[in-house]
Design a protein around this motif. Structure first.
Motif, PDB file in Angstrom:
ATOM      1  N   ARG A 101      -8.877  56.384  -0.644  1.00 47.37           N
ATOM      2  CA  ARG A 101      -7.956  55.813   0.247  1.00 47.37           C
ATOM      3  C   ARG A 101      -6.987  56.994   0.725  1.00 47.37           C
ATOM      4  N   ARG A 102      -6.479  57.631  -0.451  1.00 50.61           N
ATOM      5  CA  ARG A 102      -5.616  58.822  -0.076  1.00 50.61           C
ATOM      6  C   ARG A 102      -6.183  59.943   0.840  1.00 50.61           C
ATOM      7  N   ALA A 103      -7.431  60.104   0.343  1.00 48.33           N
ATOM      8  CA  ALA A 103      -8.071  61.239   0.976  1.00 48.33           C
ATOM      9  C   ALA A 103      -8.438  61.066   2.628  1.00 48.33           C
ATOM     10  N   LEU A 104      -8.751  59.669   2.832  1.00 55.03           N
ATOM     11  CA  LEU A 104      -9.163  59.269   4.229  1.00 55.03           C
ATOM     12  C   LEU A 104      -7.912  58.893   4.998  1.00 55.03           C
ATOM     13  N   LEU A 105      -7.074  58.230   4.325  1.00 50.92           N
ATOM     14  CA  LEU A 105      -5.930  57.746   5.127  1.00 50.92           C
ATOM     15  C   LEU A 105      -4.458  58.269   4.764  1.00 50.92           C
ATOM     16  N   GLY A 106      -4.312  58.944   3.841  1.00 49.66           N
ATOM     17  CA  GLY A 106      -3.194  59.572   3.325  1.00 49.66           C
ATOM     18  C   GLY A 106      -2.371  60.372   4.617  1.00 49.66           C
ATOM     19  N   PRO A 107      -2.986  61.095   5.623  1.00 50.76           N
ATOM     20  CA  PRO A 107      -2.247  61.641   6.391  1.00 50.76           C
ATOM     21  C   PRO A 107      -1.509  60.598   7.350  1.00 50.76           C
ATOM     22  N   PHE A 108      -1.931  59.481   7.480  1.00 46.10           N
ATOM     23  CA  PHE A 108      -1.486  58.344   8.292  1.00 46.10           C
ATOM     24  C   PHE A 108      -0.859  57.289   7.630  1.00 46.10           C
ATOM     25  N   GLU A 109      -0.317  57.499   6.289  1.00 42.50           N
ATOM     26  CA  GLU A 109       0.286  56.527   5.664  1.00 42.50           C
ATOM     27  C   GLU A 109       1.527  55.676   6.177  1.00 42.50           C
ATOM     28  N   ASP A 110       2.322  56.562   6.816  1.00 40.08           N
ATOM     29  CA  ASP A 110       3.557  55.871   7.567  1.00 40.08           C
ATOM     30  C   ASP A 110       3.159  55.089   8.813  1.00 40.08           C
ATOM     31  N   LEU A 111       1.862  55.440   9.283  1.00 44.00           N
ATOM     32  CA  LEU A 111       1.372  54.505  10.622  1.00 44.00           C
ATOM     33  C   LEU A 111       0.753  53.430   9.890  1.00 44.00           C
ATOM     34  N   LEU A 112       0.129  53.547   8.665  1.00 45.16           N
ATOM     35  CA  LEU A 112      -0.415  52.371   8.168  1.00 45.16           C
ATOM     36  C   LEU A 112       0.537  51.312   7.952  1.00 45.16           C
ATOM     37  N   GLN A 113       1.775  51.637   7.227  1.00 47.09           N
ATOM     38  CA  GLN A 113       2.847  50.785   6.795  1.00 47.09           C
ATOM     39  C   GLN A 113       3.503  49.865   7.880  1.00 47.09           C
ATOM     40  N   ALA A 114       3.164  50.515   9.332  1.00 47.21           N
ATOM     41  CA  ALA A 114       3.798  49.739  10.567  1.00 47.21           C
ATOM     42  C   ALA A 114       2.622  48.955  10.914  1.00 47.21           C
ATOM     43  N   ALA A 115       1.538  49.096  10.474  1.00 46.25           N
ATOM     44  CA  ALA A 115       0.288  48.290  11.397  1.00 46.25           C
ATOM     45  C   ALA A 115       0.058  46.832  10.605  1.00 46.25           C
ATOM     46  N   HIS A 116      -0.308  45.908  11.344  1.00 49.78           N
ATOM     47  CA  HIS A 116      -0.981  44.730  10.727  1.00 49.78           C
ATOM     48  C   HIS A 116      -2.483  44.664  11.042  1.00 49.78           C
ATOM     49  N   ARG A 117      -2.964  45.455  11.781  1.00 51.48           N
ATOM     50  CA  ARG A 117      -4.501  45.853  12.030  1.00 51.48           C
ATOM     51  C   ARG A 117      -4.938  47.258  12.301  1.00 51.48           C
ATOM     52  N   ILE A 118      -5.978  47.449  11.732  1.00 52.29           N
ATOM     53  CA  ILE A 118      -6.433  48.551  11.896  1.00 52.29           C
ATOM     54  C   ILE A 118      -8.078  48.658  12.234  1.00 52.29           C
ATOM     55  N   TYR A 119      -8.596  49.463  13.220  1.00 56.81           N
ATOM     56  CA  TYR A 119      -9.666  49.603  14.055  1.00 56.81           C
ATOM     57  C   TYR A 119     -10.106  51.121  13.547  1.00 56.81           C
ATOM     58  N   VAL A 120     -11.379  50.781  12.585  1.00 52.92           N
ATOM     59  CA  VAL A 120     -11.852  52.047  11.828  1.00 52.92           C
ATOM     60  C   VAL A 120     -13.185  52.463  12.741  1.00 52.92           C
ATOM     61  N   VAL A 121     -13.259  53.648  13.296  1.00 59.81           N
ATOM     62  CA  VAL A 121     -14.270  54.431  13.729  1.00 59.81           C
ATOM     63  C   VAL A 121     -15.067  55.350  12.492  1.00 59.81           C
ATOM     64  N   PRO A 122     -16.019  54.708  12.138  1.00 62.11           N
ATOM     65  CA  PRO A 122     -16.519  55.430  10.847  1.00 62.11           C
ATOM     66  C   PRO A 122     -17.306  56.475  11.057  1.00 62.11           C
ATOM     67  N   ASP A 123     -17.754  57.297  10.039  1.00 62.43           N
ATOM     68  CA  ASP A 123     -18.802  58.377   9.943  1.00 62.43           C
ATOM     69  C   ASP A 123     -19.602  58.149   9.121  1.00 62.43           C
ATOM     70  N   GLN A 124     -21.091  58.115   9.294  1.00 64.12           N
ATOM     71  CA  GLN A 124     -22.095  58.382   8.110  1.00 64.12           C
ATOM     72  C   GLN A 124     -21.863  57.352   7.072  1.00 64.12           C
ATOM     73  N   ASP A 125     -21.751  57.703   5.774  1.00 61.00           N
ATOM     74  CA  ASP A 125     -21.290  56.912   4.765  1.00 61.00           C
ATOM     75  C   ASP A 125     -20.114  55.941   4.636  1.00 61.00           C
ATOM     76  N   LEU A 126     -19.155  56.442   5.553  1.00 63.91           N
ATOM     77  CA  LEU A 126     -18.023  55.286   5.670  1.00 63.91           C
ATOM     78  C   LEU A 126     -18.430  54.354   6.368  1.00 63.91           C
ATOM     79  N   ALA A 127     -19.413  53.933   7.246  1.00 60.93           N
ATOM     80  CA  ALA A 127     -19.884  53.104   7.751  1.00 60.93           C
ATOM     81  C   ALA A 127     -20.363  52.056   6.913  1.00 60.93           C
ATOM     82  N   LEU A 128     -20.553  52.189   5.475  1.00 65.48           N
ATOM     83  CA  LEU A 128     -21.101  51.350   4.429  1.00 65.48           C
ATOM     84  C   LEU A 128     -19.980  51.120   3.623  1.00 65.48           C
ATOM     85  N   LEU A 129     -18.609  51.390   3.763  1.00 62.68           N
ATOM     86  CA  LEU A 129     -17.335  51.191   3.054  1.00 62.68           C
ATOM     87  C   LEU A 129     -16.647  50.382   3.315  1.00 62.68           C
TER      88      LEU A 129
END
Length: 811
Positions: free
Chosen positions: A547-575
């Motif tokens: 979570r920190r590796a993928l979302l850490g740079p956007f932690e402040d934006l996550l704190q303010a969000a109630h919904r996240i849309y993920v555009v995954p790549d390769q193995d992230l589509a199965l996470l």
């Protein structure tokens, strides 16, 4: 008929076209080199009917290299046998052989005209063999000018025409035509159509005793198609068959090529010891350079750089002046230098591939990419970007030539790196202008195939201002593209956007796969089932690191969000992002609604109504027990129908393909399937929804459906799996339903238990009925299920994949 254009490149010659282009024949008498056999030539002076004596002379002339003499004799016979299809065919064949010998383009037009006259005469004479032979050569002419559509049409006409013939002539021509169709489908797509063609060709050859060698060799074409499709298990079976056949025929060159093919496949499967074993069995001198290259790349993948250097240097010495392979081997050696940190050595090695970039365009982008990496590692990021840009442009230009749904997928599998490196280099600069450019680069790598099929406009989809305008307050979109060494992500909200570089797959892949396996462990281990929460606890820190590796740079934006849309790549589509643990207790899904997008388009708007609806499931088991009964499926269907008050249902013995396809599926706003499914991470054609008695609603059939912005719910196992294509995500059932017009697809990432699935689906439909949109409804259903089934194995596998709006209003 398509307009002809001058050839732009060397024509694509089928692997066995020389063997298959003419029907089978016995050994013709062979005269002295450069001369026709007098007896065979004299036999034609009476203008005999039927192809045998005419083909015998053509075969003898080819073996004796008497093509000029054949042309002179054929011209005389056209005059002495006026209007006869056979003599015209022989004249056309002489021109064909001369062209193959000299590559004189001026021969092509008279060749086509002669075969056209032969075809017309053969049709009038009622000679299907000569007519088919002429059609085959006319198709060759069109293929030579890249008019593949006309060539394909002529090959199919030939298959229909030759049905009126019989015996070995018919079988040989069917083999030739199907082989040639295979090559067209391999080149222009759809790739899936190539496999039945080469298998039909091989089936015909197997029935001709004199063509055993051809049948054996044609296995290599089948293997090439299977490898391109990613169906490695079948490719390995065919290779074993080919190896046995080649050994029985004492065909040493073919045995060698089989070892090389096996080595390549095992290297692709990361089974490096087996790959090395196959490469080491290559004996013939002319194949040693390929074996040395394979050994070098296998060693490099295993981080054995000293061994890799030794093998690659040997490959370069062995290949000599053959520039195509030599440039490829130099690229491999440059990679070794980069792994060793020898940047000067890498640049020196790349000088030759870079200098030959115009002549050898296929290796040019790789050379530019590696040179850029050497500059990046040396700290010259500005110069590196210039080379990444060139590599990126090279892939774009090459990829535009390919059908993205077939051959293009194979092309993109190994070519996402230039996009990653360019986007990551730009992301380091940040700022709105830079972020906008990063988004465009990432989106040119993402979902090229699906975007084209949905009719999207690339420029508008990758428009930062447009995305911001379509996101609501509290919504966050994060777009990922991950390469080998590093990755990049773009975060977009209504008010801001940001790009950041991330670790690459070399750091992420194993942790991601291990965490997903930990989530699934109670399904596989009796020990984990005894105390699943405690079992998962030992892997939660790994999940937090992801979570920190993928979302850490956007932690402040996550704190303010109630919904996240993920555009995954390769193995992230199965996470399942909802199951990533927070610091402390709980998971992201506790407070965040999570939706998935195959590309960074605007999330779809949902109307309140989801009726009329269709509920299908409760399949009757198949005869061999592969797909067992689903005890909870009938109750699930009844519960879903009860929530909505009314629904069309198709279940039990009615759940057949003919019944489903007979419905007007475009009338339904919601389709719910409660049944089995099969998935493949190697070949999307193997993905299917299972109906009663084992019938399949497969990937290709689903793709051709006409759905009108429906929500599709796949309450089955592994419906979210598929082939993982860099940039395309998971190409499977979800992808197929979106292609058919669905607005969203709820699917599962792994096998799910019957009881917990039924409960989750009941919660889901209750929330949909109450007016929640599909993303909010799924999140609410998962939270409700956590109350009774707290382990993520029960609630995490279900995700909602949305079909993005692909155009601005009014476009």
């Amino acid at each position: 008929m398509a307009t002809l254009k001058a050839p732009s490149a060397t024509p694509i010659l089928p692997l066995v076209v020389v063997l298959l282009a003419a029907s089978c024949s016995g050994d013709a008498p062979q005269g002295p080199s450069g001369e026709l056999d007098p007896a065979l030539a004299a036999a034609l002076e009476t203008c005999p009917s039927g192809e045998e004596p005419w083909k015998a002379l053509a075969d003898q002339a080819k073996k004796s290299e008497a093509i000029d003499a054949l042309r002179e004799r054929a011209e005389l016979l056209v005059e002495s046998c006026p209007g006869r299809a056979e003599s015209l065919w022989l004249a056309g064949e002489a021109l064909f052989l001369l062209y193959r010998q000299d590559r004189d383009k001026q021969l092509l037009e008279p060749m086509r005209e002669t075969f056209e006259r032969s075809r017309a005469a053969a049709a009038q004479q009622g000679d299907p063999v000569i007519e088919t032979r002429a059609l085959n050569r006319i198709a060759y002419y069109h293929k030579r000018f890249d008019d593949y559509d006309t060539a394909k049409e002529l090959y199919f006409r030939g298959l229909e025409t030759v049905k009126a013939a019989s015996g070995e002539a018919r079988l040989g021509l069917e083999a030739a035509l199907n082989n040639n169709l295979c090559e067209i489908f391999k080149t222009k797509g759809p790739l899936g159509e190539a496999l039945p063609r080469i298998r039909a060709a091989r089936a015909s050859l197997k029935l001709i005793p004199s063509r055993e060698n051809d049948w054996c060799r044609s296995a290599r074409s089948e293997i090439a198609v299977l490898k391109a499709l990613g169906r490695t298990t079948e490719a390995l079976r065919t290779l074993d068959e080919l190896k046995s056949c080649a050994q029985e025929l004492d065909e040493a060159p073919l045995v060698d090529r089989t070892h090389l093919d096996l080595g390549d496949i095992y290297r692709q499967l990361q089974q490096y010891d087996r790959a090395r074993s196959e490469y080491e069995q290559v004996e013939r001198e002319e194949n040693r350079h390929r074996a040395s290259y394979g050994l070098g790349m296998a060693a490099l993948a295993g981080q054995h750089t000293i061994s890799a250097r030794s093998h690659l240097e040997r490959a370069i010495a062995e290949v000599g002046d053959d520039n195509g392979p030599r440039l490829l081997y130099l690229l491999g050696l440059a990679e070794v230098h980069l792994h060793e940190g020898d940047l000067a050595g890498a640049r020196k090695t790349l000088a030759e591939p870079l200098g030959a970039s115009e002549t050898f365009a296929r290796t040019a982008w790789s050379a530019e990419l590696l040179f850029g990496k050497s500059l990046r590692d040396g700290g010259d990021s500005g110069a590196a970007l210039e080379h990444f840009e060139k590599a990126y442009r090279g892939v774009i230009e090459r990829g535009e030539e390919l059908d993205p749904t077939d051959a293009g997928m194979g092309f993109l599998r190994a070519r996402s790196e230039p996009f990653v490196e360019l986007a990551a280099g730009l992301a380091d600069r940040n700022g709105d202008e830079s972020v906008s450019r990063v988004l465009q680069v990432v989106e040119q790598a993402h979902s090229r195939a699906l975007r084209r099929l949905l009719g999207g406009d690339e420029a508008r989809i990758a428009d930062l201002a447009f995305l911001r305008s379509r996101l609501s307050r509290g919504e966050l979109l994060i777009d990922f593209l991950i390469g080998h060494d590093r990755g990049v992500a773009i975060a977009v909200t209504q008010d801001t956007s940001r790009a950041a570089t991330l670790p690459g797959w070399i750091e992420l892949r194993q942790p991601v796969r291990r965490y997903v396996n930990a989530l699934k462990r109670p399904l596989l281990s009796s020990e984990a089932r005894q105390d699943p929460i405690r079992d998962l606890a030992r892997d939660l820190e790994r999940g937090r690191e992801i979570r920190r590796a993928l979302l850490g740079p956007f932690e402040d934006l996550l704190q303010a969000a109630h919904r996240i849309y993920v555009v995954p790549d390769q193995d992230l589509a199965l996470l399942p992002f909802a199951a990533l643990p927070r610091d402390g207790d709980g998971f992201l899904g506790d407070t965040l609604e999570v939706g998935m997008l195959p590309m960074a388009g605007a999330p779809p708007a949902w109307s309140g109504t989801r009726t009329p609806m269709l509920v299908a499931g409760d399949p009757v088991p198949d005869a061999d027990g592969t797909f067992a009964a689903l005890p909870s499926a009938r109750a699930e269907i009844a519960a879903v129908a009860k929530v909505w008050g009314a629904a069309d249902t198709v279940q039990a013995d009615e759940l057949r393909l003919e019944r489903l396809l007979g419905l007007s599926l475009d009338q339904y706003r919601l389709l719910h399937f409660a049944t089995h499914a099969v998935a493949s991470t190697a070949d999307p054609d193997q993905c299917a929804v299972i109906l009663s008695h084992g019938e399949k609603l497969d990937y290709r059939t689903i793709s051709r459906l006409k759905l009108d912005d429906a929500l599709v719910v796949l309450s089955a196992c592994q419906t979210g799996e598929g082939e993982i294509i860099p940039g395309e995500g998971v190409v499977g059932l979800t992808w197929a339903f979106l292609r058919a017009g669905a607005r969203g697809v709820a699917a599962s990432l792994w096998s799910v238990e019957d009881e917990s699935t039924s409960l989750l689906m009941q919660h889901y439909h209750e929330r949909l009925h109450d007016g929640d949109d599909p993303v909010a409804a799924l999140s609410a259903a998962q939270r409700a299920l956590r109350g009774t089934h707290p382990h993520p194995v029960n609630w995490a596998p279900f995700v909602i994949v949305l079909g993005p709006d692909t155009k601005k209003p009014g476009v």
